[in-house]
Scaffold this active site. Structure first.
Site, PDB file in Angstrom:
ATOM      1  N   SER A  39      49.334  66.719   1.978  1.00  0.00           N
ATOM      2  CA  SER A  39      50.172  67.709   1.307  1.00  0.00           C
ATOM      3  C   SER A  39      50.286  67.376  -0.187  1.00  0.00           C
ATOM      4  CB  SER A  39      51.538  67.779   2.003  1.00  0.00           C
ATOM      5  OG  SER A  39      52.256  68.921   1.638  1.00  0.00           O
ATOM      6  N   ASP A 162      49.376  72.959   6.198  1.00  0.00           N
ATOM      7  CA  ASP A 162      49.773  71.642   5.691  1.00  0.00           C
ATOM      8  C   ASP A 162      49.336  70.511   6.630  1.00  0.00           C
ATOM      9  OD1 ASP A 162      51.603  69.313   5.208  1.00  0.00           O
ATOM     10  OD2 ASP A 162      52.486  70.672   3.735  1.00  0.00           O
TER      11      ASP A 162
END
Length: 284
Positions: A39, A162
């Site tokens: 991320s 993500d």
């Protein structure tokens, strides 16, 4: 021959902490054989490997009030609470206001991986540095695409979310890739216990086309705890060194307060210097 790997956890705006640690690494000319980011952590790693000191910091302080960065306007316009195309496209591209030095990133010999989640299968995917091209940073966008808060990112006809959904602290991946020593930068303090995801009614509706991603979100706290335990076990064996916020300010993943972000960055610097002697012995 030993192989030292760097893991940088995600955590949205909490990753100002790892930005501080990484800049301290640059100050001390500390390098790694291998780096894997999740991320926002994957974006921080990119600036670190490009040797761009304080570039990450600017993205947590100078640019957070940019209208395309974050907020309801961005969500209405693009479907993304965080303006991923704006941050990792418009701003990061060679013509952007704060571009990544892609040549330096490409030339860095460190093996670099980016973690994302396959939206269809709900399993982690690991993109190599070679998957990125000049002004095409969709791998990082994918790694940062929080389900429900962002639309999935398309790469080669597949959709991704993500990476923190399925492999928040990719310890096993680093071991599988041959690392025998691991340095991990976490965005949460030691002792943090992840609870089940809140607002299930929201993400289950927003991600209803991807039931396996919903299932992964349901089990995210279990996955996170396993990653943590594996890292702590390696630390006890002397095979891992952990940087975690020693006294973090009260904030969330979505905090947009420049002063708080600066405090967190400064804490990263302080925590590095407090642990510097022990850390250097670990690296030997």
């Amino acid at each position: 021959m030993s192989k030292t790997g760097l893991i940088v956890e995600g955590g949205g705006m909490k990753c100002a902490y790892s930005a501080g640690i990484l800049d301290a690494f640059l100050d001390k000319n500390i390098t790694f054989d291998y780096a894997i980011g999740v991320s926002a952590g994957s974006a921080n790693v990119a600036s670190f490997l490009a040797g761009q000191r304080e570039r990450n910091l600017r993205y947590y302080t100078d640019w957070i009030k940019d209208p395309g960065y974050f907020g309801i306007k961005s969500f209405i316009k693009t479907g993304n609470l965080f303006g991923l195309q704006h941050i990792y496209g418009d701003m990061t591209n060679s013509t952007g206001v704060d571009p990544i030095d892609f040549h330096a990133l490409s030339a860095n010999p460190t093996e670099y991986w980016i973690v994302a989640t396959d939206a269809a299968t709900g399993t982690p995917v690991y993109f190599p540095k070679s998957k990125m091209k000049q002004d095409d940073y969709r791998c990082i966008m994918a790694s940062c695409a929080l389900p429900a808060a962002c639309k999935p990112i398309e790469i080669d006809g597949k959709l991704y979310y993500d990476g923190g959904v399925t492999d928040a602290i990719p310890v096993q991946r680093a071991l599988d890739d041959g690392c025998d020593k691991i340095v991990a930068i976490l965005s949460k303090p030691r002792g943090f216990i992840k609870k089940p995801e809140g607002m299930r009614f929201l993400y289950s509706r927003m991600c209803r086309k991807f039931p396996n991603t919903v299932k992964a979100l349901d089990n995210r706290h279990i996955m996170y705890g396993k990653c943590q335990q594996q890292l702590y076990d390696l630390e006890k064996e002397g095979k891992a060194f952990i940087f975690a916020p020693s006294n973090p300010p009260k904030m969330s993943t979505y905090t947009m307060d420049r002063e708080v972000e600066q405090q967190l960055y400064d804490l990263g610097m302080k925590d590095f210097h407090d642990a510097e002697d022990r850390f250097k012995k670990f690296l030997i």
